[in-house]
Design a protein around this motif. Sequence first.
Motif, PDB file in Angstrom:
ATOM      1  N   VAL A 134    -115.517 -87.124 -95.526  1.00  0.00           N
ATOM      2  CA  VAL A 134    -114.706 -86.337 -94.604  1.00  0.00           C
ATOM      3  C   VAL A 134    -115.651 -85.418 -93.842  1.00  0.00           C
ATOM      4  O   VAL A 134    -116.465 -84.722 -94.450  1.00  0.00           O
ATOM      5  N   VAL A 135    -115.559 -85.439 -92.519  1.00  0.00           N
ATOM      6  CA  VAL A 135    -116.520 -84.707 -91.698  1.00  0.00           C
ATOM      7  C   VAL A 135    -115.834 -83.637 -90.856  1.00  0.00           C
ATOM      8  O   VAL A 135    -114.635 -83.694 -90.588  1.00  0.00           O
ATOM      9  N   SER A 136    -116.630 -82.652 -90.435  1.00  0.00           N
ATOM     10  CA  SER A 136    -116.151 -81.577 -89.577  1.00  0.00           C
ATOM     11  C   SER A 136    -116.376 -81.947 -88.112  1.00  0.00           C
ATOM     12  O   SER A 136    -116.808 -83.062 -87.802  1.00  0.00           O
ATOM     13  N   ASP A 137    -116.114 -81.006 -87.219  1.00  0.00           N
ATOM     14  CA  ASP A 137    -116.276 -81.264 -85.786  1.00  0.00           C
ATOM     15  C   ASP A 137    -117.693 -81.672 -85.423  1.00  0.00           C
ATOM     16  O   ASP A 137    -117.907 -82.491 -84.525  1.00  0.00           O
ATOM     17  N   ASP A 138    -118.681 -81.092 -86.115  1.00  0.00           N
ATOM     18  CA  ASP A 138    -120.077 -81.405 -85.796  1.00  0.00           C
ATOM     19  C   ASP A 138    -120.593 -82.635 -86.528  1.00  0.00           C
ATOM     20  O   ASP A 138    -121.781 -82.953 -86.467  1.00  0.00           O
ATOM     21  N   GLY A 139    -119.699 -83.331 -87.235  1.00  0.00           N
ATOM     22  CA  GLY A 139    -120.079 -84.581 -87.891  1.00  0.00           C
ATOM     23  C   GLY A 139    -120.678 -84.433 -89.260  1.00  0.00           C
ATOM     24  O   GLY A 139    -121.087 -85.425 -89.872  1.00  0.00           O
ATOM     25  N   ARG A 140    -120.733 -83.219 -89.801  1.00  0.00           N
ATOM     26  CA  ARG A 140    -121.323 -83.011 -91.123  1.00  0.00           C
ATOM     27  C   ARG A 140    -120.301 -83.249 -92.231  1.00  0.00           C
ATOM     28  O   ARG A 140    -119.106 -83.005 -92.067  1.00  0.00           O
TER      29      ARG A 140
END
Length: 261
Positions: free
Chosen positions: A226-232
């Motif tokens: 599961v990733v955040s807006d910045d792809g992390r």
Amino acid sequence: MTTLGPIDGEHPIPHHAIRSARIFGGDGGESEVATVYCPLKERSATVTECESCRRFHALHFDAPSRKTSVVCHSGHATSDTESADPLAGVSEHVNPAAPLAGIMTRDVICVRPEVPVDEIAALLVRHEISGMPVVDADGKPVGMVSRADVIRAAHERGDTEESERVTLHPADVVPLDIEQGFYVYEPVKVTARDVMTPVVVQLHESATIRQAAALMAYEGVHRLPVVSDDGRVVGILSSLDVLRWFGRSCGYLIPPTRKRG
């Protein structure tokens, strides 16, 4: 000022669990990235960012679970922390539109591509998990490595470690007293990059449980980063997480203490 302790009252303030991504590197180093999902901004934020927000109230440490959460005046009546009450969160009707951020595993073990397979096997055993994301220097997923990948690599390698021939020059090494026909070999380390599944199927933290279930079934995978807006990477969702949520939503008592794969 940051404080620790429970927040009691007639109208409890929402708690938002702090997620942790631990990343192991090939040099034996380890780093940790802590984030929390902000329901107002609908994205991940660092704890430092939360503390500077005017809605921030405190950090709450729950002694039984040894988990820390951010307490803020977000205006939401629900909390994304697991309750000690096994009946908490059980609704009369299953809501597949619920956000997967509430059921995913928030403490994630990640590895860099250069980590040897032997170290990956040790991490899987130590943390009692069946797979983990492989991330780049920015914490973005580039692959997934599973217990099956590690076993397959060990089987293909056999009893002896694969080696590659090394050409030596007299000026590079101390002369070796060996007979003609003998050569020096260096072991070839099998790493996460060699055994991982390079195609990463992932979901944004704002996705719903039904989207996650459909994607996992369609792709035939048992876990999703599961990733955040910045792809992390900020979490990982397993098929067991979805089944546990479904069982609880149907009214069954399922303890939250079992390890997640």
